[in-house]
Enzyme design. Structure first.
Site, PDB file in Angstrom:
ATOM      1  N   GLU A  51      -7.062  -0.685  15.070  1.00 56.16           N
ATOM      2  CA  GLU A  51      -7.649  -1.663  14.144  1.00 56.16           C
ATOM      3  C   GLU A  51      -6.669  -2.788  13.810  1.00 56.16           C
ATOM      4  O   GLU A  51      -5.506  -2.544  13.496  1.00 56.16           O
ATOM      5  CB  GLU A  51      -8.067  -0.962  12.847  1.00 56.16           C
ATOM      6  CG  GLU A  51      -8.667  -1.923  11.817  1.00 56.16           C
ATOM      7  CD  GLU A  51      -8.653  -1.359  10.408  1.00 56.16           C
ATOM      8  OE1 GLU A  51      -8.608  -2.155   9.460  1.00 56.16           O
ATOM      9  OE2 GLU A  51      -8.677  -0.112  10.265  1.00 56.16           O
TER      10      GLU A  51
ATOM     11  N   ARG B 153       0.835  -1.206   0.000  1.00 56.03           N
ATOM     12  CA  ARG B 153       0.000   0.000   0.000  1.00 56.03           C
ATOM     13  C   ARG B 153       0.869   1.255   0.000  1.00 56.03           C
ATOM     14  O   ARG B 153       1.834   1.355   0.760  1.00 56.03           O
ATOM     15  CB  ARG B 153      -0.927   0.001   1.217  1.00 56.03           C
ATOM     16  CG  ARG B 153      -1.834  -1.235   1.249  1.00 56.03           C
ATOM     17  CD  ARG B 153      -2.833  -1.215   2.351  1.00 56.03           C
ATOM     18  NE  ARG B 153      -3.610  -2.456   2.354  1.00 56.03           N
ATOM     19  CZ  ARG B 153      -4.584  -2.727   3.215  1.00 56.03           C
ATOM     20  NH1 ARG B 153      -4.905  -1.855   4.152  1.00 56.03           N
ATOM     21  NH2 ARG B 153      -5.227  -3.877   3.149  1.00 56.03           N
TER      22      ARG B 153
ATOM     23  N   SER C  82     -10.820  -5.846   9.740  1.00 57.42           N
ATOM     24  CA  SER C  82     -12.112  -5.333   9.274  1.00 57.42           C
ATOM     25  C   SER C  82     -12.830  -6.473   8.588  1.00 57.42           C
ATOM     26  O   SER C  82     -12.302  -7.072   7.650  1.00 57.42           O
ATOM     27  CB  SER C  82     -11.929  -4.180   8.275  1.00 57.42           C
ATOM     28  OG  SER C  82     -11.655  -2.972   8.927  1.00 57.42           O
TER      29      SER C  82
ATOM     30  N   ARG D  25       0.506  -5.962  12.837  1.00 52.89           N
ATOM     31  CA  ARG D  25      -0.176  -5.341  13.974  1.00 52.89           C
ATOM     32  C   ARG D  25      -0.345  -6.341  15.118  1.00 52.89           C
ATOM     33  O   ARG D  25      -0.366  -5.941  16.289  1.00 52.89           O
ATOM     34  CB  ARG D  25      -1.519  -4.764  13.529  1.00 52.89           C
ATOM     35  CG  ARG D  25      -1.350  -3.597  12.558  1.00 52.89           C
ATOM     36  CD  ARG D  25      -2.644  -2.876  12.256  1.00 52.89           C
ATOM     37  NE  ARG D  25      -2.398  -1.743  11.365  1.00 52.89           N
ATOM     38  CZ  ARG D  25      -3.239  -0.730  11.176  1.00 52.89           C
ATOM     39  NH1 ARG D  25      -4.397  -0.712  11.822  1.00 52.89           N
ATOM     40  NH2 ARG D  25      -2.938   0.252  10.354  1.00 52.89           N
TER      41      ARG D  25
ATOM     42  N   ARG E 213       1.578   1.131  10.262  1.00 53.00           N
ATOM     43  CA  ARG E 213       1.253   1.613   8.922  1.00 53.00           C
ATOM     44  C   ARG E 213       2.473   1.498   8.011  1.00 53.00           C
ATOM     45  O   ARG E 213       3.292   2.394   7.936  1.00 53.00           O
ATOM     46  CB  ARG E 213       0.752   3.067   8.975  1.00 53.00           C
ATOM     47  CG  ARG E 213      -0.041   3.507   7.751  1.00 53.00           C
ATOM     48  CD  ARG E 213      -0.567   4.917   7.943  1.00 53.00           C
ATOM     49  NE  ARG E 213      -1.468   5.015   9.063  1.00 53.00           N
ATOM     50  CZ  ARG E 213      -2.774   4.723   9.012  1.00 53.00           C
ATOM     51  NH1 ARG E 213      -3.308   4.303   7.879  1.00 53.00           N
ATOM     52  NH2 ARG E 213      -3.540   4.854  10.071  1.00 53.00           N
TER      53      ARG E 213
END
Length: 411
Positions: A337, A250, A340, A378, A265
């Site tokens: 987070e 990403r 999801s 994470r 991130r």
């Protein structure tokens, strides 16, 4: 009106829907006009043929033929432009949100629905995971930046082994729940990115291969959901459960200054993904099951977390409903987070043409779901912070020790 109202909760202005409807009406008119002129052209062509057979002057008919042909060409050019505009606007409209989810512009409108586990009470000030990992010599951000740039790193020694232990544990747990493990391609074509909703709107968020129709996957959701693209799945095979470990790439466009340190991130990270195909009437039950599958991983690792339902303004482009799982990060004193889980209903299936044939023999679009099970980096961050000791060591969660060949503490 209902569509306008629901899309407005996702930031789509009514004027954009009106523009789409106006263009679509013009497209329909152009199709009718074009077909009418083609019929007239056929009639003129027949008249020319008859005149020639009877050795009559056909100059008027030939002139009329040229005029009709010119008008058809003009209509086709306009139809091409209008059709492209209709397709572009429609492709950029997000999925309709489920009417039951919270309405709001951003994450402040999300609703907490469940809290699982209690954050550990430390007898010392907990350190951030990047500091723990660097001091233990298992995370090397400095050399990652040297070799690749910011937001890259090297996992080293027991750090690499811990990462491998985490994703192998996740894959084994999902297999117990009926998921078929897939090892997917890490490069996909534009049709696949369109099918899941990344293209055309989010091209700035990905890494593309220059000069080729190939994109590095931002998530294994893309190849897994496109596995059945342009196919009809036999009804008796539904539901289909897939899981996969893959890197995710990403660009993190628009995230400048956010989470610049650590594993939260990154431009490249590992993720275990879950994807489901099912009948429409089963998709919300399947969403709850998927959310439990993700939560089960955290519970077996002994990591506190909560579940929130995302608001219309915070939800992803393709989702109709999303449950986020957020894990407790002690050094930040907050939840972050880590998964999801989304029901996309028929949105992706329509874009990717994925169908099944119902009991009446009629083709129907399947519903697709996807969820992180979990974001591996994470999870590592959460383990390092929640299992840290005052002397700088980290205790390995019991569920991972067999995957770590018996290592109980990273020293």
């Amino acid at each position: 009106m209902e569509v306008k109202k629901r899309l407005a909760t996702r930031g789509v202005k009514a004027e954009k829907i009106d523009e789409l409807l106006t263009l679509d009406q013009r497209r329909r008119e152009l199709v009718v006009d074009s077909e009418t002129l083609r019929q007239k052209k056929n009639e003129v062509s027949e008249a020319i043929a008859n005149a020639k057979r009877n050795k009559q002057d056909a100059s008027q008919q030939i002139a009329a033929m040229k005029e009709v042909g010119g008008k058809i060409k003009e209509l086709e050019e306009e139809l091409k432009t209008v059709g492209a505009n209709v397709s572009d606007i429609a492709a950029r409209l997000p999925n309709l949100p489920n009417p039951s989810i919270p309405v709001g512009p951003d994450e402040d409108s999300n609703v907490e629905i469940k809290v699982i586990g209690k954050p550990r009470q430390f007898g010392f000030k907990p350190k951030p995971h990047w500091e723990i990992g660097e001091k233990l010599g298992i995370l090397d951000f400095e050399r990652g930046a040297k070799v690749s740039g910011s937001r890259f790193l090297f996992y080293k020694g027991l750090g690499a082994k811990l990462e491998r232990a985490v994703y192998n544990f996740m894959l084994d747990e999902h297999e117990k729940e009926g998921y078929t493990e897939i090892l997917p391609p890490y490069l996909v074509n534009g049709a696949s990115m369109f099918g899941t909703g990344q293209f055309p709107k989010f091209k700035e968020d990905v890494f593309q291969v220059q000069g080729q129709d190939l994109t590095l996957i931002p998530t294994a959701e893309v190849p897994l959901t496109n596995y059945y693209r342009d196919e009809v799945i036999p009804e008796e095979e539904l539901p289909v459960y897939f899981t996969a470990l893959s890197p995710a790439f990403r660009s993190e466009a628009g995230s400048a200054g956010r989470d610049t340190r650590g594993l939260i991130r990154l431009h490249q990270f590992n993720k275990v993904e879950m994807v489901k195909y099912c009948k429409p009437e089963d998709s919300y039950d399947e969403l709850e099951k998927m959310t439990k599958n993700a939560g089960s991983i955290l519970e077996k690792l002994g990591l506190p977390y909560h579940i929130i339902t995302l608001s219309t303004g915070d939800m992803g482009f393709s989702a109709a409903m999303t449950h986020d799982l957020e894990v407790w990060i002690p050094a930040q004193d907050t939840y972050r987070e880590i998964s999801s889980c989304s029901n996309c209903e028929g949105f992706q299936a329509r874009r990717a043409h994925i169908q099944y044939r119902d009991d009446n023999g009629k083709l129907q679009f399947v519903h697709t779901l996807n969820g992180s099970g979990l974001a591996v980096g994470r999870t590592i961050a959460a383990i390092l912070e929640n299992y840290q000791n005052e002397d700088g060591t980290v205790t390995i969660p019991e569920a991972l020790r067999s995957y770590m060949h018996g290592v109980e503490v990273i020293k």
